[in-house]
Design a protein around this motif. Structure first.
Motif, mmCIF file in Angstrom:
data_model
loop_
_atom_site.group_PDB
_atom_site.id
_atom_site.type_symbol
_atom_site.label_atom_id
_atom_site.label_comp_id
_atom_site.label_asym_id
_atom_site.label_seq_id
_atom_site.Cartn_x
_atom_site.Cartn_y
_atom_site.Cartn_z
ATOM 1 N N PHE A 116 4.853 7.927 -10.058
ATOM 2 C CA PHE A 116 4.347 9.081 -9.303
ATOM 3 C C PHE A 116 4.885 10.332 -9.957
ATOM 4 N N THR A 162 -0.695 3.415 -11.509
ATOM 5 C CA THR A 162 -0.189 2.087 -11.201
ATOM 6 C C THR A 162 -0.782 1.090 -12.174
ATOM 7 N N THR A 198 -2.472 19.026 -9.192
ATOM 8 C CA THR A 198 -1.388 18.925 -10.170
ATOM 9 C C THR A 198 -0.652 17.584 -10.125
ATOM 10 N N ILE A 204 4.085 -5.216 -11.070
ATOM 11 C CA ILE A 204 3.349 -4.032 -10.616
ATOM 12 C C ILE A 204 4.247 -2.818 -10.796
ATOM 13 N N SER A 230 4.543 1.400 -10.688
ATOM 14 C CA SER A 230 3.921 2.651 -10.219
ATOM 15 C C SER A 230 4.741 3.822 -10.695
ATOM 16 N N ALA A 243 0.868 -1.177 0.000
ATOM 17 C CA ALA A 243 0.000 0.000 0.000
ATOM 18 C C ALA A 243 0.897 1.217 0.000
ATOM 19 N N SER A 244 0.407 2.315 -0.554
ATOM 20 C CA SER A 244 1.180 3.552 -0.479
ATOM 21 C C SER A 244 0.238 4.718 -0.373
ATOM 22 N N SER A 245 0.734 5.750 0.227
ATOM 23 C CA SER A 245 -0.100 6.927 0.420
ATOM 24 C C SER A 245 0.729 8.171 0.173
ATOM 25 N N CYS A 246 0.120 9.235 -0.301
ATOM 26 C CA CYS A 246 0.877 10.443 -0.651
ATOM 27 C C CYS A 246 0.250 11.702 -0.082
ATOM 28 N N TYR A 247 1.129 12.653 0.168
ATOM 29 C CA TYR A 247 0.682 13.956 0.653
ATOM 30 C C TYR A 247 1.169 14.974 -0.370
ATOM 31 N N TRP A 248 0.272 15.446 -1.240
ATOM 32 C CA TRP A 248 0.696 16.299 -2.345
ATOM 33 C C TRP A 248 -0.434 17.220 -2.750
ATOM 34 N N ASP A 249 -0.255 17.895 -3.849
ATOM 35 C CA ASP A 249 -1.289 18.784 -4.346
ATOM 36 C C ASP A 249 -2.137 17.987 -5.332
ATOM 37 N N ASN A 250 -3.318 17.729 -4.949
ATOM 38 C CA ASN A 250 -4.158 16.847 -5.752
ATOM 39 C C ASN A 250 -4.468 17.365 -7.148
ATOM 40 N N SER A 275 -0.558 9.903 -9.711
ATOM 41 C CA SER A 275 0.215 8.679 -9.875
ATOM 42 C C SER A 275 -0.561 7.735 -10.760
#
Lengths: 660, 113
Positions: free
Chosen positions: B109, B94, B89, B105, B107, B80-87, B92
């Motif tokens: 980003f 996969t 612009t 697999i 991915s 699993a992965s999670s991100c904190y960014w500006d949605n 990601s």
């Protein structure tokens, strides 16, 4: 435009200056060879001065060299940027451009990606054997059959009248005992080496036996004591047991030596019998052991189709007799005594032959124990017993079955607390596998009263419960446990049977259930509603059984002594043949003989009735299977019509015409 | 004018990147069976190819490309992965690909500069 011209002029000037520089350098080099030191410095200064003079003459503002270069360097950049003015300014303005383009960034957390690859589930099979650690067998013999003996066995044997006491005679080859000869039967001492007796006793070649024989033949007149001793010995008992059986069979045979093959003077009974559909053939009852005990289950031996095991409940009139009795009856011979007698301490609720071992008989008892008898031994008590612990069963075991193939089989037992245990026949000390049968929606366990495995299935099975519902379940796999539920009856399900007759059409998805609510219902595993409900009975229906050869024939018994045979291809409303037993006992169990021409019925007085079924009724014709398919289809159509009628009758008269 | 530019030129386009990934994976391991000796090479090739293609798009993005190749052995895999960014612009993509002998697999980003 002017600016550009200026810039071009500047370029040209620069080029000219460079050329001059080069020329001057060449001249200098030529002169250098002549005058080295003095002239090195001079031309530099001259050059610089000259360039400065040139440039100042042109009117180009002279700061330092750096500023000139910068302004010149700026020229190529201007063509690229859309706004030429801005590019010539310092880098500070460049960052200002970027700053104006950067927006307010809002950052948020996003759960981006998950990858899930489930593991492959592999079902493994494990077989193990274990010897019990209860006995300290110091001197074990290779010929011993049983290493397991139980310390509490003497308790049971005390109650027996004709038990075989464990005793030793004074055979020289055997071990000396620390107690003297026994005269009183029924005081057994269970020794570890007792099995050695059997092994050595049976083998006529052992010196011990030979000695005994010599002893017997040597003295003409045996004193009373010696006679008693011989009669008490193990070898005598085992010989007597076997010989008496053979003699009994011979005595009961009534072969008519005056048979007349010409047929004169004798009526052929064949014509009569063909008209009779159900007739009594025999009745098995044993005054000592089966009287007054309700029959709780039947099973046929796979290897010897004439052997039938019947398990009995307890006899309330005789509390000192063992509560659980299991008798093996032989249909082939006419003798009226059972082949083998077994008993145990707790009423036996279910019994079966171990399918792949002709000598083992298994029983499930009211106390939750699973017991194993062996007819090779002379003991009447179980040779193996499951423990009375929470790991096994603590509620009455109503169903035992041996499922699997020759090399991979298990004993399956289910008790009324919903616990499903799978055992290995070698080791009854712990179950191989346990499972709680609970329906997903309810957290309560299923109180199982009957169990059936469809033909050829080892994994999926159907169970009937005390609440009146029927569940399908499976033993292994990811969805082990209860799968589906059928709201079957309004009372406990007393009997369940899956279709067994094999033909060119497979009906193994059909099963019958009988219940205390006076009905027998026919179900299909594919549908959640019953295919049909048979409501001809006027009392609790206690058991139901499909014919093993005829696809549309089944038998059911009820509490008023009625045995019904239903042929669905003939008539689905009424039984095709029906008979009430003498004395109208409540009939508890019914089972077909594997050949399909006889029906075995057990009642609550301890009697087993064998009924012959007429040839025409029992034997299926070749088109019975296709006829049965049609019958099932008709039943389904009738059901649909009934539902439609129910709907139309409920609606008001104004709408009924519209629906039709 | 500037807004249009920011939506097209400065936003992570998932479909485009997804196609790039699929092409790269198919080209490298499509039709091959799992081979321990070659897997390293495959993962490198895939990652490099994808990165190359994606940078050629000339977008003002920072890219992170990961590739996992797992042999089909009956084991389970859970990530699993999670991100904190500006949605608006950043984004990601996969892609999960499998054949008879292995799972792959990938991915990608993309984070706007």
């Amino acid at each position: 435009m002017d600016r550009r011209a200026e810039l071009e002029r500047k370029k040209q000037k620069l080029a000219m200056i460079r050329e001059e520089k080069e020329r001057r350098r060449r001249e200098k080099e030529a002169k250098e060879h002549e005058e080295i030191v003095t002239r090195i410095t001079k031309p530099d200064k001259d050059l610089r001065a000259e360039t400065e003079e040139l440039l100042s003459s042109l009117g180009i503002p002279l700061g330092n060299d750096g500023s000139l270069i910068r302004s010149l360097n700026a020229t190529p950049e201007t063509s690229l940027s859309p706004i030429p003015d801005q590019s010539l300014t310092s880098t500070q303005s460049g960052t200002g451009l970027l700053k104006s383009s950067r927006r307010q960034v809002k950052l948020s957390v996003v759960s981006v990606h998950q990858a899930n690859i489930p593991p492959k589930e592999s079902v493994t099979y494990n077989k193990q054997t274990q010897t019990a650690t209860s006995t300290i067998d110091k001197e074990a013999h290779p010929l011993d059959y049983y290493v397991l003996t139980y310390g509490d066995v003497p308790v049971e044997e005390e109650g027996e009248g004709c038990s075989l006491p464990s005793n030793d005679s004074e055979s020289p080859a055997l071990y000396p005992r620390h107690h003297g000869p026994h005269k009183v039967a029924g005081l057994p001492k269970i020794e570890m080496v007792r099995p050695a007796h059997v092994a050595e006793g049976d083998n006529p070649l052992t010196p011990g036996h030979a000695d005994l024989q010599k002893k017997v033949t040597g003295t003409q007149d045996l004193s009373e004591e010696e006679k008693q001793q011989i009669m008490m010995s193990e070898e005598f008992h085992s010989f007597f047991d076997k010989a008496s059986r053979i003699v009994e069979r011979a005595l009961y045979e009534d072969i008519d030596i005056c048979v007349d093959y010409t047929g004169i003077g004798e009526e052929q009974e064949g014509d009569d019998k063909s008209g009779i559909r159900l007739s009594v053939n025999r009745c098995f009852v044993d005054d000592r052991w089966s009287k007054n005990r309700t029959i709780t289950s039947f099973d046929w031996s796979a290897q010897f189709p004439e052997l039938l095991v019947a398990s009995y409940n307890n006899n309330e009139d005789v509390p000192h007799d063992p509560d659980g009795v299991c008798l093996i009856w032989n249909l082939k011979f006419k003798k009226t005594t059972p082949e083998h007698i077994f008993h145990c301490q707790s009423p036996v609720m279910a019994a079966c032959f171990a399918k792949f071992h002709p000598n083992l008989i298994l029983g499930g008892t009211y106390s939750g124990q699973v017991v194993l008898w062996d007819n090779r031994s002379n003991k009447r008590t179980p040779v193996q017993r499951s423990p009375l612990s929470a790991s096994a069963h603590t509620h009455p075991v109503y169903c035992v079955h041996v499922v699997g193939t020759q090399n991979a089989h298990n004993l399956v037992s289910i008790s009324t607390d919903g616990k499903f245990c799978s055992w290995s026949l070698d080791m009854l000390s712990t179950p191989q596998d346990t499972m709680e049968l609970t329906h997903q929606k309810q957290s309560r366990a299923v109180a199982v009263t009957s169990l059936s495995f469809p033909y050829g299935e080892f994994n999926n099975f159907v169970v009937g419960s005390e609440e009146g519902s029927v569940y399908t379940a499976c033993r292994h796999g990811s969805k082990a446990g209860v799968m589906e539920m059928f709201e079957a009856h309004q009372g406990p399900v007393t009997g369940i049977d899956t279709h067994r007759a094999q033909g060119h059409i497979d009906f193994s998805h059909l099963f019958l259930t009988s219940s205390i609510d006076w009905t027998v219902k026919l179900w299909s595993l594919k549908e959640s509603k019953p295919v049909y409900s048979f409501e001809d009975n006027g009392d609790y229906v206690y058991d139901v059984s499909w014919s093993p050869i005829h696809p549309a024939l089944f038998a059911c018994v009820d509490g008023m002594g009625r045995l019904d045979l239903w042929n669905l291809n003939n008539d689905t409303e009424l039984p095709t043949a029906s008979v009430v037993l003498d004395g109208s006992p409540a009939l508890n169990r019914v089972m077909w003989a594997p050949a399909g021409h006889q029906v075995v019925v057990g009642d609550d007085a301890g009697k087993i009735w064998i009924y012959d079924v007429g040839e025409q009724l029992a034997t299926p014709k070749s088109d019975e299977w296709t006829m049965f398919m049609h019958t099932l289809q008709e039943l389904k159509n009738n059901q649909v019509d009934q539902d439609l009628d129910a709907l139309t009758s409920l609606s008001s008269s104004g709408f009924s015409s519209g629906i039709r | 004018m500037e807004d249009l530019q920011t939506t097209e030129e400065t936003m992570f386009v998932v479909d485009e990147v997804s196609n790039i990934i699929k092409e790269a994976v198919e080209g490298t391991i499509g039709g091959n069976a799992y081979q321990h000796s070659k897997v390293n090479q495959w993962t490198n090739t895939i990652v490099e190819q994808i990165l190359g293609h994606v940078t050629k798009l000339n977008k003002p993005f920072k890219y992170i490309v990961t590739c996992v190749i797992m042999q089909k052995n009956g084991a389970g895999l859970h990530t699993a992965s999670s991100c904190y960014w500006d949605n608006t612009t950043d984004g990601s993509c996969t892609v999960r690909w499998e054949n008879k002998t292995m799972y792959c697999i990938v991915s990608v980003f993309g984070l706007a500069i």
